[in-house]
Scaffold this motif. Structure first.
Motif: not given
Length: 652
Positions: A535-542, A572-577, A592-593
């Motif tokens: 249930g984490g949020s993953w910005p890579t799915l954008l 936020d320095k481009w976190p993984e999730y 991060l990054y």
């Protein structure tokens, strides 16, 4: 490890000394193969290829036996990479190839599959809209027109004005590039300076993680790094891989690889670069990466469409690699379903999360890879059976997912009234699903208009969780019908606060909690509720969300998500999730990054500004898949098929 140091290559005379018995025509072919293998083991791949391509034979019989080998060797040697627009990669040097495998590829038998009888004549289906398709266009002309359109799109991408966040993201992405023997071959998973002493495998190049980076580079016109990546990972495909003395099937692609510097012949003063792959034998849980080969095929097609370099797809070694992956996926087993049966942790969710069986993510990628491979497999007598097997699998898989994985309010109410223990060919509850499996949260959560594809389906088990990647890629690949795709986006829009909220997108919804979490994850401290894969949020799915929205004519949804997080990701320095139900906290163990966070954001921005570029990854609906069926339509109960139902869904 693959050596790229020419100093280790033995001289040509050593080859000749080992081929003295080539004068015997009966041993010519075997001797050739033995010589090639011998030289491969000594790191003399190019010498072996040169020898095979230039060797002169005295007798006609020996010449005939060696002809296929020599021709393939010349083809491999003559294939070069033209200098592209990438300033990072420079001129590409072809990686050392396996001369034995590549040279024998033309003479090897095609993909073995059980012979399929021609299906009986099928009765006419209901009226179709194919008549409106218009006259057929020359494929070459159409391909050239598409290429010209994509070139115009590339120019538009280059000329667009970038925001400060994009400029920062490009600087970070270029900093993550890894070089091997002077050429860029990929990007590390993360470049977090705070974890420099505890990198685990985040300093490696992951196939699935590099895909958004590759898309970003391709959209910017920097294709060299992508070509290098495709060729080097292909080279690693043929490596021996074992876990406790057991080897998986041929065709398995590595999950990741790393460039290492090792002493040259034990000399601590001289070093050489080598590639060190991980096929899962070092991964947590020792799980093979099922999705790696699927992503590789998808990326190969995207590279060809945007660059026009279709010669890469036609290379002997690339064709062999495609067939090995397909052979691994299409091998017959005990399963009664067209879906791929995999273990837990074999895809993006690489830890125990209860997705073993037939997870939607793998099925969507499998369908997409089959569609892409069908376009790229060379057309000859040897590939006819392979194409037929692919078409039959695509037809069965699309029907299976559309018919049995789809749920909306109407379908859930139908499941709620299921009868169980039905023993019949005409059973409605084919998988013996017990209505009590419907979770309490679902009835109040699913909207009246909209639906989604469930996460998994097995006998007596339906996983009703919403998995973002599987649903989004089902839209992109046209695994879902037009109506279903619209329903998925309607659900995301309606349940925006649950799936997107403060940070897009939830990898799955809802999270496993309490006793479910303890039993299913094994009390995994990293997959606590609303964190990481749970249930984490993953910005890579954008970037995948953007593709799906563009395909369905809803770029406004993707733009809304990107604009909401653009500045926050940078701050936020481009976190993984991200953690928590609404994605407010940076993940507890998030790096991060994270490179695919950066690349996913960049790809989304460029795709939204130039939506026509999405065509390099999108597959349109293929109505012919629903017309063909290996079993045919018959009055016999044993081979009855519901393909008409799937066809009617497409036309609604």
């Amino acid at each position: 490890w693959t050596s790229a140091n020419p100093a280790r290559n033995p001289p040509i005379p050593r080859i000749r000394s080992k081929l003295f018995f080539l004068l015997n025509p009966n041993l010519a072919r075997a001797a050739m193969a033995a010589a090639a293998i011998s030289h491969l083991r000594r790191g003399a791949q190019r010498h072996a290829l040169l020898y095979l391509s230039r060797r002169h034979f005295s007798s006609p019989s020996s010449l005939a036996a060696a002809a296929p080998l020599a021709a393939a060797a010349r083809r491999l040697l003559s294939t070069s990479v033209e200098s592209g627009t990438s300033s990072k990669a420079g001129s590409y040097k072809p990686p050392p190839l396996d001369p034995f495998r590549a040279a024998l590829a033309p003479a090897s038998p095609p993909l073995e599959s059980p012979p399929l009888e021609e299906p009986p004549a099928t009765p006419p289906l209901p009226e179709v809209a194919s008549a409106a398709a218009g006259p057929e266009q020359d494929p070459v002309v159409l391909q050239n027109e598409q290429l010209e359109g994509l070139k115009a799109g590339l120019e538009a991408v280059r000329s667009r004005e970038e925001s400060p966040e994009e400029k920062e993201a490009w600087w970070l992405l270029n900093r993550a590039v890894v070089n091997y023997c002077g050429s860029a071959v990929g990007t590390v998973a993360a470049n977090d300076p705070s974890t420099a002493n505890h990198m685990l495998n985040y300093d490696q190049i992951f196939i699935r993680d590099f895909v958004p980076s590759a898309i970003a580079f391709l959209l910017r016109g920097e294709s060299d790094i992508v070509k290098n990546f495709l060729l080097h990972t292909l080279q690693l495909q043929s490596w021996e891989k074992t876990v406790d003395c057991y080897s998986p099937g041929q065709g398995l692609m590595p999950a990741s690889f790393k460039v290492r510097s090792v002493p040259l012949d034990g000399n601590n003063e001289a070093f050489e670069e080598v590639l060190d792959p991980d096929f899962g034998e070092s991964a947590i849980g020792r799980v093979a990466p099922v999705d790696s080969g699927l992503w590789w095929i998808i990326l190969l097609r995207a590279y060809g469409k945007i660059t026009g370099d279709y010669a890469l797809q036609e290379r002997v070694d690339v064709q062999t690699g495609i067939r090995l992956i397909l052979n691994l996926c299409l091998t017959d087993g005990f399963d009664m379903f067209p879906t791929l049966l995999v273990t837990d942790g074999s895809c993006m969710i690489d830890r125990r999360m209860g997705i073993h069986g037939h997870p939607l993510e793998i099925q969507a990628l499998f369908y997409s890879a089959l569609r892409c491979a069908r376009e790229m497999v060379s057309t000859d007598d040897g590939s006819k059976n392979l194409i037929r097997v692919i078409n039959n699998r695509l037809s069965a898989l699309s029907f299976h997912i559309r018919e049995y994985y789809w749920v909306d309010m109407k379908k859930i109410n139908e499941i709620y009234r299921y009868k169980t223990e039905e023993y019949s060919h005409d059973a409605i509850n084919k998988f013996n699903i017990y209505p009590e499996q419907i979770p309490s949260w679902l009835a109040d959560w699913i909207p009246d208009k909209g639906g989604y594809l469930i996460g998994n389906l097995q006998p007596a088990h339906m996983d009703f969780r919403f998995f973002s990647l599987g649903n989004l890629w089902a839209i992109v690949s046209s695994l879902a019908t037009q109506k279903q795709a619209e329903g998925i986006l309607n659900l995301i829009e309606t349940k925006w606060d649950d799936i997107v909220a403060n940070m897009p997108l939830k990898i799955c919804y809802p999270a496993l909690e309490y006793e479910e979490w303890r039993i299913i994850t094994g009390c995994d401290p990293k997959n606590t509720p609303w964190s990481y894969h749970n249930g984490g949020s993953w910005p890579t799915l954008l970037w995948q969300f953007t593709l799906a929205c563009i395909k369905m004519g809803r770029p406004d949804l993707a733009r809304r998500a990107v604009e909401a997080v653009e500045k926050r990701l940078s701050d936020d320095k481009w976190p993984e999730y991200y953690d928590t139900r609404t994605g407010r906290f940076i993940g507890k163990q998030s790096r991060l990054y994270q490179t695919w966070t950066i690349a996913g954001f960049l790809s989304s921005k460029m795709l939204l500004d130039c939506p026509e570029m999405a065509s390099i990854l999108i597959c349109d609906e293929d109505l012919e898949l629903l017309e063909g069926c290996a079993c045919g339509l018959s009055n016999s109960a044993r081979i009855k098929c519901s393909r008409r139902a799937a066809r009617s869904q497409v036309l609604v």
